[in-house]
Structure formats: C-alpha cells, structure tokens
Design a protein around this motif. Sequence first.
Motif, mmCIF file in Angstrom:
data_model
loop_
_atom_site.group_PDB
_atom_site.id
_atom_site.type_symbol
_atom_site.label_atom_id
_atom_site.label_comp_id
_atom_site.label_asym_id
_atom_site.label_seq_id
_atom_site.Cartn_x
_atom_site.Cartn_y
_atom_site.Cartn_z
ATOM 1 N N SER A 85 -8.811 8.604 4.999
ATOM 2 C CA SER A 85 -8.438 7.511 4.103
ATOM 3 C C SER A 85 -6.933 7.391 3.882
ATOM 4 C CB SER A 85 -9.153 7.655 2.758
ATOM 5 O OG SER A 85 -8.786 8.868 2.127
ATOM 6 N N SER A 86 -6.205 8.490 3.904
ATOM 7 C CA SER A 86 -4.759 8.402 3.653
ATOM 8 C C SER A 86 -4.006 7.767 4.816
ATOM 9 C CB SER A 86 -4.172 9.778 3.336
ATOM 10 O OG SER A 86 -4.280 10.648 4.444
ATOM 11 N N TYR A 87 -4.656 7.652 5.985
ATOM 12 C CA TYR A 87 -4.007 7.092 7.175
ATOM 13 C C TYR A 87 -4.464 5.665 7.490
ATOM 14 C CZ TYR A 87 -2.494 11.872 7.913
ATOM 15 O OH TYR A 87 -1.929 13.107 7.764
ATOM 16 N N ARG A 88 -5.178 5.035 6.550
ATOM 17 C CA ARG A 88 -5.597 3.647 6.759
ATOM 18 C C ARG A 88 -4.384 2.718 6.684
ATOM 19 N NH1 ARG A 88 -9.092 3.004 1.750
ATOM 20 N NH2 ARG A 88 -7.484 4.460 1.089
ATOM 21 N N THR A 89 -4.572 1.508 7.199
ATOM 22 C CA THR A 89 -3.518 0.502 7.114
ATOM 23 C C THR A 89 -3.768 -0.420 5.926
ATOM 24 O OG1 THR A 89 -4.693 -1.054 8.559
ATOM 25 C CG2 THR A 89 -3.182 0.499 9.618
ATOM 26 N N ALA A 90 -2.692 -0.977 5.390
ATOM 27 C CA ALA A 90 -2.785 -1.974 4.316
ATOM 28 C C ALA A 90 -1.409 -2.591 4.099
ATOM 29 C CB ALA A 90 -3.279 -1.361 3.014
ATOM 30 N N ILE A 91 -1.444 -3.831 3.677
ATOM 31 C CA ILE A 91 -0.245 -4.512 3.203
ATOM 32 C C ILE A 91 -0.404 -4.633 1.700
ATOM 33 C CG2 ILE A 91 1.052 -6.681 3.203
ATOM 34 C CD1 ILE A 91 -0.037 -7.106 6.097
ATOM 35 N N PHE A 92 0.577 -4.134 0.955
ATOM 36 C CA PHE A 92 0.555 -4.208 -0.507
ATOM 37 C C PHE A 92 1.569 -5.268 -0.940
ATOM 38 C CE2 PHE A 92 -1.027 -0.009 0.487
ATOM 39 C CZ PHE A 92 -2.096 0.122 -0.369
ATOM 40 N N TYR A 93 1.081 -6.371 -1.470
ATOM 41 C CA TYR A 93 1.990 -7.460 -1.845
ATOM 42 C C TYR A 93 2.497 -7.284 -3.280
ATOM 43 C CZ TYR A 93 -2.194 -9.525 -4.002
ATOM 44 O OH TYR A 93 -3.314 -9.748 -4.756
ATOM 45 N N HIS A 94 3.743 -7.722 -3.492
ATOM 46 C CA HIS A 94 4.400 -7.588 -4.797
ATOM 47 C C HIS A 94 4.443 -8.896 -5.585
ATOM 48 C CE1 HIS A 94 5.864 -3.423 -4.302
ATOM 49 N NE2 HIS A 94 5.731 -3.725 -3.025
ATOM 50 N N ASN A 95 4.083 -10.006 -4.948
ATOM 51 C CA ASN A 95 4.053 -11.290 -5.633
ATOM 52 C C ASN A 95 3.155 -12.245 -4.837
ATOM 53 O OD1 ASN A 95 5.715 -12.590 -3.561
ATOM 54 N ND2 ASN A 95 7.435 -11.481 -4.490
ATOM 55 N N GLU A 96 2.890 -13.391 -5.406
ATOM 56 C CA GLU A 96 1.976 -14.342 -4.767
ATOM 57 C C GLU A 96 2.524 -14.887 -3.450
ATOM 58 O OE1 GLU A 96 -1.296 -15.091 -5.464
ATOM 59 O OE2 GLU A 96 -0.998 -13.351 -6.758
ATOM 60 N N GLN A 97 3.840 -15.044 -3.348
ATOM 61 C CA GLN A 97 4.419 -15.526 -2.090
ATOM 62 C C GLN A 97 4.195 -14.505 -0.973
ATOM 63 O OE1 GLN A 97 5.517 -18.539 -1.360
ATOM 64 N NE2 GLN A 97 5.935 -17.945 0.752
ATOM 65 N N GLN A 98 4.390 -13.220 -1.266
ATOM 66 C CA GLN A 98 4.112 -12.183 -0.261
ATOM 67 C C GLN A 98 2.647 -12.202 0.134
ATOM 68 O OE1 GLN A 98 5.436 -8.291 -1.479
ATOM 69 N NE2 GLN A 98 7.579 -8.759 -1.039
ATOM 70 N N LYS A 99 1.758 -12.359 -0.832
ATOM 71 C CA LYS A 99 0.322 -12.407 -0.533
ATOM 72 C C LYS A 99 0.030 -13.556 0.430
ATOM 73 C CE LYS A 99 -4.225 -12.968 -2.659
ATOM 74 N NZ LYS A 99 -4.963 -13.256 -3.907
ATOM 75 N N LYS A 100 0.568 -14.719 0.139
ATOM 76 C CA LYS A 100 0.355 -15.899 0.967
ATOM 77 C C LYS A 100 0.886 -15.672 2.388
ATOM 78 C CE LYS A 100 1.741 -20.741 1.160
ATOM 79 N NZ LYS A 100 2.540 -21.789 0.524
ATOM 80 N N GLU A 101 2.091 -15.136 2.496
ATOM 81 C CA GLU A 101 2.682 -14.896 3.816
ATOM 82 C C GLU A 101 1.910 -13.829 4.592
ATOM 83 O OE1 GLU A 101 6.997 -14.695 4.131
ATOM 84 O OE2 GLU A 101 7.132 -15.689 2.185
#
Length: 178
Positions: free
Chosen positions: A95-111
């Motif tokens: 589990s510690s080696y899984r991938t993920a994008i952690f967004y800091h705001n709604e614009q990052q989430k959208k992109e």
Amino acid sequence: MQRKLEKATFAGGCFWCMVKPFDEMDGIHEVISGYTGGHTEHPSYEEVCSGTTGHYEAVQITYNPDWISYRRLLDIYWKQIDPTDAGGQFYDRGSSYRTAIFYHNEQQKKEAEQSKRELELSGRFKGEIVTPILPAKPFYPAEEEHQFYYKKHPTHYERYFIGSGRKSFIEKHWGRIE
C-alpha cells in the motif's frame, strides 16, 4: 505581479525515484520526500512500510506557477509510473508504494482529472488507469536519509532505478527518460 508558490503532491512508488525528475527544473523551489494519505501523525519509514498507517510514499513539490505549470508537473508525473498497477510500483509492492495524485485545490483536481482522461484515451497503456486523484492530506517529510537519495547515493540509486524495472518500463512506454 508574481503569484505565490504552490504545492503539488504525487505518490509514485518509491519516493527515491520521484525526486530526480522534478528536482533542479526551472520553477521548482523544493522537492521533499515524505508520507501522506494515511491516518498516523508523523509516521516513520518503518511504520509506513509496515502497511498499517495508510500512508503513501510521496513527493511534495513547491513550485512557481509563473515558471512551470501544474499541467507540466502532471505530464512529468505520468511518465514516471505504471498507472495501471494498483498494488505498488515495479518490484516495490504494498500500500505504501501505490500511485496517487493529491490535489491542493479545485483547479488542480480539474487538471489532474483531465490529464488522466487524456492518458486513458491515448491507448498508451493496455490496462485501466487506476491512479486515484485524491484531496491532499497532511504531508510528513521523510527522514533525512531519504531526502535527495539520488544525489547522496548515485551508484545505489542508479542500480535501484534499473533493477526495479522502472527505467525499462519508462523507456518502453515513453521512449526516453525525462
């Protein structure tokens, strides 16, 4: 007028291999290896590796959006990982080696969602793109020995980068290492 610095947080398997692609680029002020996405405050490397904290190994990038866009960071990120592997990255499993994008705001989430859709539609990968896009959670810097590992231990880093299968995977899917 210059905008303030922003943060981007990406999990891509072993954090040793996620620093070098972003480090020393124009517009990048800092790249920190650490842990995020879990439930334990200030976890240690051993705790995270045990799989009991819920954390991902990740990098947190502080960048100047006037010099480098979040979209450019996403493009670099996708070229470092196997986005079809939900169980870890290359020979690092768990589990510690899984991938993920952690967004800091709604614009990052959208992109991030748009870049993921584009990658899915590209047909570059045979399997489903399973990398989740999640809200940022507290980020805890890793121990000093894990910071800038590629600079501190270049020979060991290169052996690991090649031996883990990451280098050949990137070259197979993207043609060259960025």
